[in-house]
Design a protein around this motif. Structure first.
Motif, PDB file in Angstrom:
ATOM      1  N   GLY A 119      -0.281 -66.372  -7.406  1.00  0.00           N
ATOM      2  CA  GLY A 119       0.737 -65.435  -6.968  1.00  0.00           C
ATOM      3  C   GLY A 119       1.421 -65.973  -5.718  1.00  0.00           C
ATOM      4  O   GLY A 119       1.125 -67.078  -5.252  1.00  0.00           O
ATOM      5  N   ARG A 120       2.305 -65.190  -5.146  1.00  0.00           N
ATOM      6  CA  ARG A 120       2.988 -65.585  -3.909  1.00  0.00           C
ATOM      7  C   ARG A 120       2.051 -65.444  -2.721  1.00  0.00           C
ATOM      8  O   ARG A 120       1.207 -64.559  -2.689  1.00  0.00           O
ATOM      9  CB  ARG A 120       4.223 -64.720  -3.681  1.00  0.00           C
ATOM     10  N   ASP A 121       2.235 -66.312  -1.750  1.00  0.00           N
ATOM     11  CA  ASP A 121       1.544 -66.229  -0.463  1.00  0.00           C
ATOM     12  C   ASP A 121       0.020 -66.251  -0.589  1.00  0.00           C
ATOM     13  O   ASP A 121      -0.677 -65.576   0.175  1.00  0.00           O
ATOM     14  CB  ASP A 121       1.998 -64.989   0.318  1.00  0.00           C
ATOM     15  N   CYS A 122      -0.503 -66.998  -1.542  1.00  0.00           N
ATOM     16  CA  CYS A 122      -1.955 -67.193  -1.653  1.00  0.00           C
ATOM     17  C   CYS A 122      -2.366 -68.308  -0.707  1.00  0.00           C
ATOM     18  O   CYS A 122      -1.577 -69.197  -0.396  1.00  0.00           O
ATOM     19  CB  CYS A 122      -2.352 -67.593  -3.072  1.00  0.00           C
ATOM     20  N   TRP A 123      -3.618 -68.285  -0.302  1.00  0.00           N
ATOM     21  CA  TRP A 123      -4.141 -69.356   0.534  1.00  0.00           C
ATOM     22  C   TRP A 123      -5.552 -69.678   0.072  1.00  0.00           C
ATOM     23  O   TRP A 123      -6.386 -68.776  -0.050  1.00  0.00           O
ATOM     24  CB  TRP A 123      -4.142 -68.957   2.003  1.00  0.00           C
ATOM     25  N   ILE A 124      -5.802 -70.954  -0.178  1.00  0.00           N
ATOM     26  CA  ILE A 124      -7.129 -71.426  -0.569  1.00  0.00           C
ATOM     27  C   ILE A 124      -7.571 -72.447   0.464  1.00  0.00           C
ATOM     28  O   ILE A 124      -7.002 -73.538   0.560  1.00  0.00           O
ATOM     29  CB  ILE A 124      -7.105 -72.075  -1.974  1.00  0.00           C
ATOM     30  N   GLU A 125      -8.581 -72.085   1.257  1.00  0.00           N
ATOM     31  CA  GLU A 125      -9.111 -73.011   2.249  1.00  0.00           C
ATOM     32  C   GLU A 125      -9.920 -74.101   1.550  1.00  0.00           C
ATOM     33  O   GLU A 125     -10.472 -73.892   0.475  1.00  0.00           O
ATOM     34  CB  GLU A 125     -10.021 -72.275   3.246  1.00  0.00           C
ATOM     35  N   GLY A 155     -10.163 -74.256 -13.559  1.00  0.00           N
ATOM     36  CA  GLY A 155      -8.915 -73.866 -12.919  1.00  0.00           C
ATOM     37  C   GLY A 155      -7.959 -73.139 -13.845  1.00  0.00           C
ATOM     38  O   GLY A 155      -7.288 -72.208 -13.428  1.00  0.00           O
ATOM     39  N   ILE A 156      -7.934 -73.529 -15.101  1.00  0.00           N
ATOM     40  CA  ILE A 156      -6.984 -72.952 -16.055  1.00  0.00           C
ATOM     41  C   ILE A 156      -7.277 -71.489 -16.383  1.00  0.00           C
ATOM     42  O   ILE A 156      -6.422 -70.794 -16.917  1.00  0.00           O
ATOM     43  CB  ILE A 156      -6.936 -73.768 -17.362  1.00  0.00           C
ATOM     44  N   ASN A 157      -8.462 -71.019 -16.062  1.00  0.00           N
ATOM     45  CA  ASN A 157      -8.829 -69.629 -16.327  1.00  0.00           C
ATOM     46  C   ASN A 157      -8.774 -68.757 -15.071  1.00  0.00           C
ATOM     47  O   ASN A 157      -9.230 -67.625 -15.091  1.00  0.00           O
ATOM     48  CB  ASN A 157     -10.237 -69.554 -16.933  1.00  0.00           C
ATOM     49  N   LEU A 158      -8.248 -69.296 -13.980  1.00  0.00           N
ATOM     50  CA  LEU A 158      -8.233 -68.592 -12.698  1.00  0.00           C
ATOM     51  C   LEU A 158      -6.828 -68.087 -12.395  1.00  0.00           C
ATOM     52  O   LEU A 158      -5.865 -68.857 -12.409  1.00  0.00           O
ATOM     53  CB  LEU A 158      -8.714 -69.531 -11.589  1.00  0.00           C
ATOM     54  N   THR A 159      -6.725 -66.780 -12.118  1.00  0.00           N
ATOM     55  CA  THR A 159      -5.456 -66.148 -11.760  1.00  0.00           C
ATOM     56  C   THR A 159      -5.621 -65.432 -10.425  1.00  0.00           C
ATOM     57  O   THR A 159      -6.526 -64.603 -10.277  1.00  0.00           O
ATOM     58  CB  THR A 159      -5.035 -65.119 -12.834  1.00  0.00           C
ATOM     59  N   LEU A 160      -4.757 -65.775  -9.467  1.00  0.00           N
ATOM     60  CA  LEU A 160      -4.775 -65.132  -8.150  1.00  0.00           C
ATOM     61  C   LEU A 160      -3.505 -64.310  -7.987  1.00  0.00           C
ATOM     62  O   LEU A 160      -2.397 -64.823  -8.179  1.00  0.00           O
ATOM     63  CB  LEU A 160      -4.832 -66.185  -7.036  1.00  0.00           C
TER      64      LEU A 160
END
Length: 181
Positions: free
Chosen positions: A58-64, A72-77
């Motif tokens: 999504g918009r404005d996500c952050w992953i440290e 990864g292909i099954n992950l939705t944020l």
């Protein structure tokens, strides 16, 4: 008509994760996570380009960094999601993390359910169960979400909790196994 490896994982049926097609998918995820971990912090932005190619962001996500995912292909944020350092998402099934969810350092999300029979386990037999995290959820550092659980909107999971059952919206859980406070 033959189903794709991704369709088989999504079906909830038993399959062998040792199949070469799954290994190639995991290899792509490892490359993406490595790229993310080794980028200069000021150049990283929300996430590395290879992670952005795999994960539905999504918009404005952050992953440290560091960050690890199986596929990864099954992950939705959703919008505004924050994953703190050391998060691990073993996304053999869909993992959906809702808008503005905050995951503390070292949070782990597991989808794989390995076979109970040791012979089948040695053969890589597993099934995948989805995990859903609602909007505005806060998951404290070191918490573990087990296969098939859903965390309701606005809920809080205490640091170090192991969640083996669904968590009601706007509730708080803590402990091993996690129980309502």
């Amino acid at each position: 008509m033959a189903r794709s490896p991704r369709e088989i994982m999504a079906s909830g049926e038993w399959y062998s994760c040792l199949d070469a097609a799954y290994e190639e998918m995991r290899r792509a995820a490892r490359r993406a996570c490595h790229q993310h971990a080794t980028m200069e912090p000021d150049e990283r932005g929300a996430c590395a380009p290879l992670v952005a190619e795999l994960v539905a962001l999504g918009r404005d996500c952050w992953i440290e960094a560091p960050f690890h995912c199986s596929y990864g292909i099954n992950l939705t944020l959703g919008d505004g999601v924050y994953l703190n350092a050391g998060c691990v998402v073993l996304d053999s099934a869909p993992v959906r993390i809702g808008t503005r969810a905050l995951l503390g350092p070292g949070v782990h999300i597991y989808c794989a359910d390995h076979h109970r029979d040791p012979t089948k386990r040695r053969a890589g037999i597993e099934r995948a169960m989805p995990v859903t995290v609602g909007s505005d959820v806060w998951i404290g550092g070191g918490a573990i979400l087990l296969p098939g659980v859903s965390i309701g909107e606005g809920a809080i999971v205490a640091a170090g909790a192991i969640v083996s059952r669904d968590v009601a919206p706007r509730s708080r859980v803590a402990g091993i196994p996690a129980r309502a406070l």
